[in-house]
Design an enzyme around this catalytic site. Structure first.
Site, PDB file in Angstrom:
ATOM      1  N   LYS A 121      36.279  42.988  40.432  1.00  0.00           N
ATOM      2  CA  LYS A 121      35.164  42.357  41.141  1.00  0.00           C
ATOM      3  C   LYS A 121      33.855  42.462  40.355  1.00  0.00           C
ATOM      4  O   LYS A 121      33.743  43.229  39.416  1.00  0.00           O
ATOM      5  CB  LYS A 121      35.005  42.991  42.529  1.00  0.00           C
TER       6      LYS A 121
HETATM    7  C1  LIG Z   1      39.200  37.283  49.309  1.00  0.00           C
HETATM    8  C2  LIG Z   1      39.633  38.721  49.255  1.00  0.00           C
HETATM    9  N1  LIG Z   1      39.598  39.446  50.384  1.00  0.00           N
HETATM   10  C3  LIG Z   1      39.953  40.753  50.389  1.00  0.00           C
HETATM   11  C4  LIG Z   1      40.370  41.371  49.250  1.00  0.00           C
HETATM   12  C5  LIG Z   1      40.794  42.810  49.308  1.00  0.00           C
HETATM   13  O1  LIG Z   1      39.925  43.614  48.571  1.00  0.00           O
HETATM   14  P1  LIG Z   1      40.283  45.147  48.267  1.00  0.00           P
HETATM   15  O2  LIG Z   1      41.207  45.128  47.081  1.00  0.00           O
HETATM   16  O3  LIG Z   1      38.980  45.799  47.950  1.00  0.00           O
HETATM   17  O4  LIG Z   1      40.915  45.716  49.473  1.00  0.00           O
HETATM   18  C6  LIG Z   1      40.433  40.656  48.048  1.00  0.00           C
HETATM   19  C7  LIG Z   1      40.873  41.331  46.819  1.00  0.00           C
HETATM   20  O5  LIG Z   1      41.133  40.759  45.801  1.00  0.00           O
HETATM   21  C8  LIG Z   1      40.042  39.299  48.044  1.00  0.00           C
HETATM   22  O6  LIG Z   1      40.086  38.556  46.936  1.00  0.00           O
END
Ligand SMILES: Cc1ncc(COP(=O)(O)O)c(C=O)c1O
Length: 406
Positions: A195
């Protein structure tokens, strides 16, 4: 003509250009070392400092840091009262976490198709999906471009629904001059390794609602009335469990990385925007490639640079194109395989790919190109050279069948 490496020619680059490496500098390393030496490494003062910095940056009253956006999305829905029998409307064009967490609360994920210009959930489609069981709307700011959040807020207000924004891609994104996560609603950021701001794994929820933020904190650490740090202070041994909570907290090691990352976020967003600008200029010559749109009043976070290519105009399909770019030593990716096409969702809800035609059509033709602040001019030029080579080699001589994508 220069032969693609995929056809036996030599690659544009000698070394592989990776897709999204983290921008970790000496500042992060020193900051982590200092936490490791501090004798306190899990949630403590650094997490509090990071929360204050996130609040100041986004303009929200509260930020709660957690171990992932997935935890933040789940907990936000849960604290907002989402339960068995409820429905939550989200987009099929997202990472599965957005929909999985809805299922974890006992509710049903209900998909609303996307707009083809920004790949964002369509407010008109949301309205069609509202039933008496709808509890919440979870829009996703895909790639770092905000959804039409004002319209979605109005729909939510007139139907008495809550909005939990999946802002996993959107730290630094602005809509009508305001940062996403400014506290007007519940916003959930991801600090996963790829990210724009990373803590390796991690996430944060921002809100202006003090009671809501308090509940998030309580539920994120077992439901304990004292956090682990204050339990160590003299007389701090006594605690109560107010609710059966979860274990979703961030650590001070992660927060130490995040604090340094946040300092460089705006500078890095500018660098991402410059990469995007180089790509968009280049693609002006190619009428069969649809580049990302930036709506007026928007500051794009440029987490991703997704293009939609009309493969009817080429003698190659999308998957082989990605392999051919890889053979040139350029990484690319697909965002996303729509959630309704995943086997669990197909089996459980009986979805067919064409049930969300825009999401499906975009998916079949989408390619995400590398975009990150450390990319050099040479890296960018290598991507463009590889693309020119593949387009020249694989483009059909006539304009082919129009897929309706442009
Ligand atoms: C659109 C979206 N929502 C949620 C997530 C989940 O994030 P995390 O890996 O921090 O749980 C991601 C992860 O790539 C994502 O792209």
């Amino acid at each position: 003509m220069n032969k693609p490496a995929h056809e036996g020619g030599s690659p544009v680059r000698k070394t592989f250009l990776t897709f999204a490496p983290p921008d970790i500098r000496e500042e992060e390393i020193l900051s982590v070392a200092s936490v490791l030496r501090s004798k306190w490494i899990t949630r403590g003062k650094k997490c509090e400092e990071f929360e204050k910095a996130i609040s100041a940056y986004t303009g929200s009253r509260h930020a709660v840091v957690l171990n992932s956006a997935t935890a933040g999305l789940f907990l936000s829905l849960k604290v907002a009262g989402t339960k068995e029998g409820d429905e939550v409307i989200t987009t099929p064009y997202t990472f599965a976490a957005s929909a999985n967490v809805i299922i974890h609360t006992g509710a049903k994920p209900v998909f609303a198709d996307i707009e083809e210009d920004t790949f964002s959930i369509s407010p008109a489609e949301i309205e069609k999906k509202i039933t008496k069981n709808t509890r919440a709307i979870m829009p996703v700011h895909f790639a770092g471009h905000p959804v039409e959040i004002d319209t979605i807020d109005e729909i939510a207000k007139s139907n008495d629904l809550i909005v939990v924004e999946d802002a996993a891609h959107a730290i630094g994104t602005e809509y009508k001059g305001k940062k996403i996560g400014n506290g007007d609603r519940i916003s959930v950021f991801s600090f996963h390794a790829v990210k724009n701001l990373t803590t390796a794994e991690g996430g944060a929820v921002t809100t202006n609602d003090t009671e809501f933020a308090g509940k998030l904190k309580l539920y994120s650490l077992h439901g304990q009335t004292r956090d682990a740090y204050s339990k160590l202070l003299v007389g701090g041994w006594k605690y109560d469990i107010a609710v059966p909570g979860y274990k979703f907290n961030m650590t001070d090691i992660q927060a130490a990385i995040g604090i340094e990352q946040l300092r460089r976020l705006d500078e890095n967003r500018e660098k991402r925007a410059a990469v995007a600008e180089s790509y968009s200029q280049f693609f002006k010559e190619y009428d069969f490639v649809k580049t990302p749109e930036v709506k007026s009043g928007v500051t794009h976070g440029w987490h991703l640079y997704p293009v939609v290519i009309d493969f009817n105009r080429m003698n190659i399909d999308r998957d082989t194109f990605i392999a051919a770019l890889g053979a040139e030593n350029i990484a690319s990716n697909v965002h996303f395989i729509p959630v309704h096409m995943m086997s669990y969702y197909v089996k459980k809800y009986g979805y067919k790919p064409g049930d969300f035609p825009n999401a499906y059509r975009v998916y079949l033709n989408e390619v995400s190109l590398p975009i990150y602040p450390q990319m050099t001019r040479t890296d960018i030029n290598d991507v463009l050279e590889a693309l020119s080579k593949l387009f020249a080699f694989y483009k059909k001589n006539n304009s082919g069948v129009d897929s309706g994508l442009n």
